[in-house]
Write an enzyme that holds these catalytic residues in place. Structure first.
Site, short mmCIF file in Angstrom:
data_model
loop_
_atom_site.label_atom_id
_atom_site.label_comp_id
_atom_site.label_asym_id
_atom_site.label_seq_id
_atom_site.Cartn_x
_atom_site.Cartn_y
_atom_site.Cartn_z
N GLY A 120 0.84 -1.22 0.02
CA GLY A 120 0.07 -0.02 -0.12
C GLY A 120 0.79 1.39 -0.07
O GLY A 120 1.95 1.34 -0.37
N HIS A 130 2.51 4.49 -5.03
CA HIS A 130 3.29 5.64 -5.70
C HIS A 130 3.38 5.23 -7.29
O HIS A 130 2.86 4.20 -7.66
CB HIS A 130 4.47 6.16 -5.25
CG HIS A 130 5.37 4.82 -4.94
ND1 HIS A 130 6.09 4.20 -5.99
CD2 HIS A 130 5.81 4.10 -3.85
CE1 HIS A 130 6.85 3.09 -5.36
NE2 HIS A 130 6.58 3.14 -4.28
N GLY A 171 5.60 4.23 -8.73
CA GLY A 171 6.40 2.82 -8.92
C GLY A 171 5.22 1.53 -8.99
O GLY A 171 5.24 0.80 -9.95
N HIS A 172 4.13 1.70 -7.88
CA HIS A 172 3.25 0.60 -7.91
C HIS A 172 2.51 0.58 -9.49
O HIS A 172 1.87 -0.35 -9.96
CB HIS A 172 2.53 0.50 -6.68
CG HIS A 172 3.15 0.82 -5.56
ND1 HIS A 172 3.32 1.72 -4.76
CD2 HIS A 172 3.82 -0.42 -5.02
CE1 HIS A 172 4.01 1.43 -3.47
NE2 HIS A 172 4.17 0.05 -3.64
N ILE A 196 11.15 3.36 -10.71
CA ILE A 196 10.52 4.65 -11.22
C ILE A 196 11.19 5.78 -10.47
O ILE A 196 11.07 5.36 -9.07
CB ILE A 196 8.88 4.55 -11.17
CG1 ILE A 196 8.61 3.43 -12.04
CG2 ILE A 196 8.38 5.96 -11.58
CD1 ILE A 196 8.71 3.42 -13.63
N SER A 248 9.41 5.60 -3.54
CA SER A 248 9.61 4.73 -2.43
C SER A 248 8.27 5.18 -1.53
O SER A 248 8.31 6.57 -1.38
CB SER A 248 10.73 4.61 -1.56
OG SER A 248 10.57 4.07 -0.36
N ARG A 284 8.37 5.07 1.67
CA ARG A 284 9.14 5.60 2.84
C ARG A 284 9.74 7.25 2.45
O ARG A 284 10.22 7.60 3.44
CB ARG A 284 10.26 4.71 3.26
CG ARG A 284 9.81 3.24 3.66
CD ARG A 284 11.10 2.59 4.27
NE ARG A 284 10.53 1.47 5.27
CZ ARG A 284 10.29 0.36 4.82
NH1 ARG A 284 10.51 -0.07 3.57
NH2 ARG A 284 9.89 -0.74 5.73
#
Ligand code: PAF
Length: 276
Positions: free
Chosen positions: A27, A30, A32-33, A171, A180, A182
């Site tokens: 979850g 961003h 990237g996902h 990405i 990320s 984070r």
């Protein structure tokens, strides 16, 4: 988009003839996902995403409790990206008895595994459960977690799991900082400083490309990362990929990887250098 929390309901929702592209996540989505979803849409009938913050991949002093979570935002992003089924189980569903777990035999004692003991056992345990629940045709993983990708590929090979693993590119933000979940913990100045990680890795890649010895490239990389203010190096490694063993003269691919600790965020990044 359907939201499913129960494994059996998920199975019922997918007909056996359908090709399924699976994007497992924790979850706080961003770009990237979302790029993984895009790749999954290209080559499958149906896209399943899971959101589950897996407790067994966090060490006792890690950030499980404060890992960023925002289900409403994630739901909207997943829907917009074209996810067909969002699997959102709770911990009791994923660990009903917790009698058995997967153990990694090689490749988990280096890089992130060295500083996060047990982390990859937790990752492979949950990935194994998710694969058994979703039964995907293909599963999509970002190369920011290159060690994770290598270990999942090894697990799939060793356990004869009928799934194709797709390695997807990292990405990055315009500055080069790898996306990320984070990154949300970084202050504005840290975000600027963190962009140096990618610059240093790219310079290391150029070094290898131009024939500089691995030891010299690594020493220079450590120097570059050490100079980033308000941060400490967790590790810098150059290893054979995907075996994660010592780099050798005939290695076809070398993983140049680093983890850097900022005040509230530990960032990882890497470049895979291909010979020739
Ligand atoms: O990469 C992640 O987000 C996690 O490690 C994964 C693969 C979803 C397993 O919890």
């Amino acid at each position: 988009m359907r939201i499913v929390t129960d494994p059996l309901a998920l199975r019922d929702a997918i007909s056996p003839e359908t090709t399924v592209g699976f994007v497992p996540t924790m979850g706080y989505l961003h770009e990237g996902h979302l790029s993984l979803v895009e790749a999954a849409k290209q080559e499958n009938d149906l896209v399943v995403m899971s959101i589950f913050v897996n407790p067994t991949q966090f060490g006792p002093n890690e950030d499980l409790d404060r890992y960023p979570r925002d289900f409403d935002r994630d739901e909207a992003l997943a829907r917009e990206a074209g996810v067909d089924i969002l699997f959102y189980p709770d911990t009791t569903t994923m660990y009903p008895l917790d009698m058995a777990r997967v153990t990694v035999r090689t490749g988990a004692d280096v890089l992130c595994g060295a500083s996060r003991p047990g982390h990859f056992d937790g990752v492979l345990t949950v990935v194994s459960k998710l694969f058994n629940i979703v039964r995907p045709t293909r599963a999509y993983f970002g190369l920011k977690d290159a060690q994770q990708v290598a270990l999942i590929e090894g697990y799939v090979h060793d356990y004869f799991v009928p799934v194709e693993i797709r390695r997807c590119p990292i990405i990055r933000e315009a500055s080069g900082l790898a996306k990320s979940s984070r990154n949300v913990y970084l202050s504005e100045s840290e975000r600027i400083e963190a962009a140096e990680i990618n610059k240093a890795l790219t310079e290391a890649e150029t070094g290898l490309q131009t024939g500089v010895a691995v030891t010299a490239v690594k020493a220079r990389l450590i120097e570059r990362l050490d100079a980033i203010p308000n941060s400490t190096i967790d590790y810098v490694e150059i290893v054979d990929y995907p075996t994660l063993t010592e780099a050798h003269d005939t290695s076809q691919e070398l993983l140049i990887a680093a983890a850097v600790q900022f005040e509230r965020a530990r960032l990882i990044d890497n470049v895979i250098w291909k010979r020739g």
